[in-house]
Design an enzyme around this catalytic site. Structure first.
Site, PDB file in Angstrom:
ATOM      1  N   GLY A  57       6.467  23.455 -32.383  1.00 61.34           N
ATOM      2  CA  GLY A  57       7.798  23.316 -32.961  1.00 61.34           C
ATOM      3  C   GLY A  57       8.020  21.925 -33.521  1.00 61.34           C
ATOM      4  CB  SER A  58      11.148  19.957 -33.748  1.00 59.67           C
ATOM      5  OG  SER A  58      11.897  21.012 -34.318  1.00 59.67           O
ATOM      6  CB  THR A  59       6.631  17.725 -30.964  1.00 60.65           C
ATOM      7  OG1 THR A  59       5.964  18.978 -30.851  1.00 60.65           O
ATOM      8  CG2 THR A  59       7.617  17.586 -29.823  1.00 60.65           C
TER       9      THR A  59
END
Length: 640
Positions: A277-279
């Site tokens: 995801g956003s990492t």
């Protein structure tokens, strides 16, 4: 006279019979049933090497225990089997079968308890004896168990470090040759020779026992609180690549490894892949900055949380109008990142992800590491350009993320994660030492400086707020990803994988930290769940390492109080004066033109930075904030 002669005959007959019986017995013993002294070969078991943490604290050791044996010729196998079965809690039939097997030297029970050994000694049976053997013990029980692994009853490494470095740990067996008499007793003067034993070598890990405990404790707390199916936490030295902690949930006690299944024993940090995801937006952002397709203060229209790209709708978790690129990372806007990825193109995105090591093994000293998934651009679908840059359609491991964030923290140099610091022979000589493997510099200093500002602002102003520590600056990024369900061709509506990665202190990074949690239920966002985990691991570990805090102390009332506050701090700690300039409150400027904005702010004696043109869409500090004399503000403009 006749009676006398008769008596003489009787006496001589008795003497003859007596000596005949004696002679017969001698013939039976010496000829018919003659048993030569038997040569017995006894294997001398080497002592398995210890496993130590970086400070030589013991993680795996050996203790001496008794192993029971019997020799050939035991006179009453049946009776002995009954006695032994009661003492050893072993089925009578099994023992009786082994005792009757006629083997020259048979171990009946390995590594028995002290109480069992004493009970057998009381039997006073010369055909039973003991050999001193070593038994593997893990004194810290679950601590680092998924890394260390375990060995079996014969001291053969089966999993983890125990298996990977088995050839160093196990040593080499010796051999003792002795003779035993007809009653099974050792003839001590008849030792034929000894092949000396060579004990195993000690392994010194890069793991720090204290930091490992901190990571495990914080991970376990969150995992249990949020009904997690599993998780990992890694702490890495970003400059050397040394792993200071690698925690897993669930874990197990290697002293009783048979009680646990393979799922609990596996090292999830290297075996489990997940969509981060956003990492992953960190690495897309670095690519954009490095390739000069975006600037940190560039303003993006985030379309109120919905953007159509190639027939596919990209959503944000919250509606946003205009954000700077820094704000895009602060708020974790998918739309803003996708706009940058469209400028980069799929080949450059793929190339940068490869630079950071995604899609390949790190080469850490453990078996079972997987490559993850990074699809070549030629196989991307029509929506991959909107998915891969934000951490979907890509599979990573926790150790890959640890290596990647280490590169961001250490100045842009590739680094290999390592678990073994050195190997020391039984004679005390260092036979192998792992030196840091530093590779090429893949990111420029200018880009890293911009990225550090962005990631620190994610913590101070954005989704990483729960990871703020009291004493240290933190640069980090959160990730909350729906869990992909293999075989169903889609994502789970209730299961998520949460991730939190970053480093601290930002002024001079000492630790790179990765925390991953697999949640069975939709329990919340990574910020709220993993932020405190990250914070506690960072704060507690840095305090333990005696790292001087780099967050300034703010004295809000007077200069005298600021000086007083500084006297109780470390000499190197910075104290920032924040004496308030009375009456200067930041007004709301939203919707105003540049001219009107400058008119209002011109009498506040502060520095003003204008970004963009049109009307005000964002201001920093926000409305209502008190402004220091000589302070500064940033005003963001965009056209209507």
């Amino acid at each position: 006279m006749k009676k006398f002669k008769f008596r003489i005959k009787i006496i001589f007959s008795g003497i003859f019979i007596f000596f005949f019986v004696i002679f017969y017995k001698l013939i039976v013993i010496q000829v018919i049933n003659h048993i030569e002294p038997r040569e017995v070969h006894k294997t001398l078991e080497p002592k398995r090497g210890r496993i130590l943490d970086r400070n030589c604290q013991e993680l795996a050791i050996m203790i001496d225990t008794d192993s029971l044996y019997c020799v050939k010729g035991i006179p009453s196998p049946y009776k002995t089997s009954i006695k032994l079965s009661k003492i050893l809690n072993i089925d009578f039939k099994k023992i009786n079968k082994k005792l009757r097997s006629g083997k020259e030297f048979t171990k009946k029970k390995k590594k028995i308890t002290y109480e069992q050994s004493k009970a057998i000694e009381k039997l006073n049976d010369p055909f039973l004896g003991f050999i001193k053997e070593s038994k593997r013990i893990y004194p810290n029980m679950e601590l680092a168990s998924n890394i260390i692994g375990f060995s079996d009853i014969d001291n053969n490494g089966l999993e983890g470090i125990e298996f990977y470095y088995d050839s160093f740990l196990m040593g080499k067996s010796g051999l003792l040759t002795t003779e035993r008499d007809a009653r099974g007793r050792i003839i001590t003067s008849k030792n034929r020779g000894v092949v000396p034993v060579k004990n195993g070598s000690d392994l010194v890990l890069t793991i720090d026992k204290v930091i490992q405990h901190i990571a495990e404790q914080e991970l376990k707390r969150a995992a249990r609180e949020y009904n997690s199916g599993g998780g990992s936490a890694i702490v890495i030295d970003p400059y050397s690549g040394e792993i200071l902690a690698m925690a897993n949930f669930p874990s197990y006690d290697p002293n009783e490894f048979n009680r646990y299944g393979a799922l609990k024993r596996r090292n999830r940090a290297i075996t489990d892949t997940f969509e981060p995801g956003s990492t992953m937006k960190i690495f897309t952002a670095i690519a954009g900055l490095e390739e000069s397709v975006v600037k940190r203060n560039e303003i993006f229209n985030c379309k109120k949380g919905s953007l159509v790209v190639g027939g596919h709708v990209v959503h944000d978790s919250k509606e946003h109008d205009y954000l700077t690129f820094q704000g895009v990372l602060e708020k974790s806007s998918n739309i803003g990142v996708v706009r940058v990825s469209m400028r980069l193109g799929k080949q450059r995105i793929y190339d940068y992800f490869k630079k950071f090591g995604f899609g390949e093994k790190t080469g850490i000293d453990l078996l079972g590491e997987v490559r993850g998934k990074l699809t070549p651009p030629s196989n991307w679908s029509g929506t991959s350009i909107t998915a891969i840059p934000i951490g979907q359609e890509v599979g990573v491991t926790a150790i890959q993320l640890a290596r990647a964030i280490a590169i961001v923290a250490n100045g842009g140099y590739k680094v290999k994660p390592i678990l073994i610091k050195k190997i020391i022979s039984s004679e005390g000589k260092t036979i192998k030492e792992s030196l840091p493997e530093i590779g090429e510099k893949i990111i420029s200093d200018a880009t890293l400086k911009e990225m550090q500002i962005i990631l620190e602002s994610v913590v101070e102003e954005g989704t990483g707020g729960r990871s703020k520590t009291e004493d240290y600056t933190v640069a980090a990024k959160t990730g909350t990803a729906q869990k992909f369900v293999p075989g169903k061709g889609g994502y789970s509506s209730g299961e998520t994988v949460l991730s939190f990665i970053g480093f601290a202190p930002t002024s001079k990074p000492r630790l790179g930290i990765v925390v991953i949690l697999d949640c069975h239920e939709t329990s919340g966002w990574a910020e709220g769940i993993l932020g405190p985990v990250f914070k506690n691991i960072a704060q507690r570990s840095l305090h333990y390492l005696n790292v001087v805090p780099d967050k300034p102390i703010i004295a809000k009332k007077s200069i005298d109080e600021a000086v007083l506050a500084s006297s109780s701090l470390e000499k190197n700690r910075k104290v920032t004066m924040a004496y308030k300039y009375p009456g200067k409150i930041m007004p709301s400027l939203t919707g105003m033109s540049i001219k009107k904005t400058l008119d209002i702010l011109s009498n506040m004696a502060i520095d003003i930075k204008i970004i963009g043109e049109g009307v005000v869409i964002k201001q920093d500090p926000p409305p209502g904030s008190q402004i220091e004399k000589g302070g500064s503000c940033i005003i963001y403009f965009a056209k209507k």
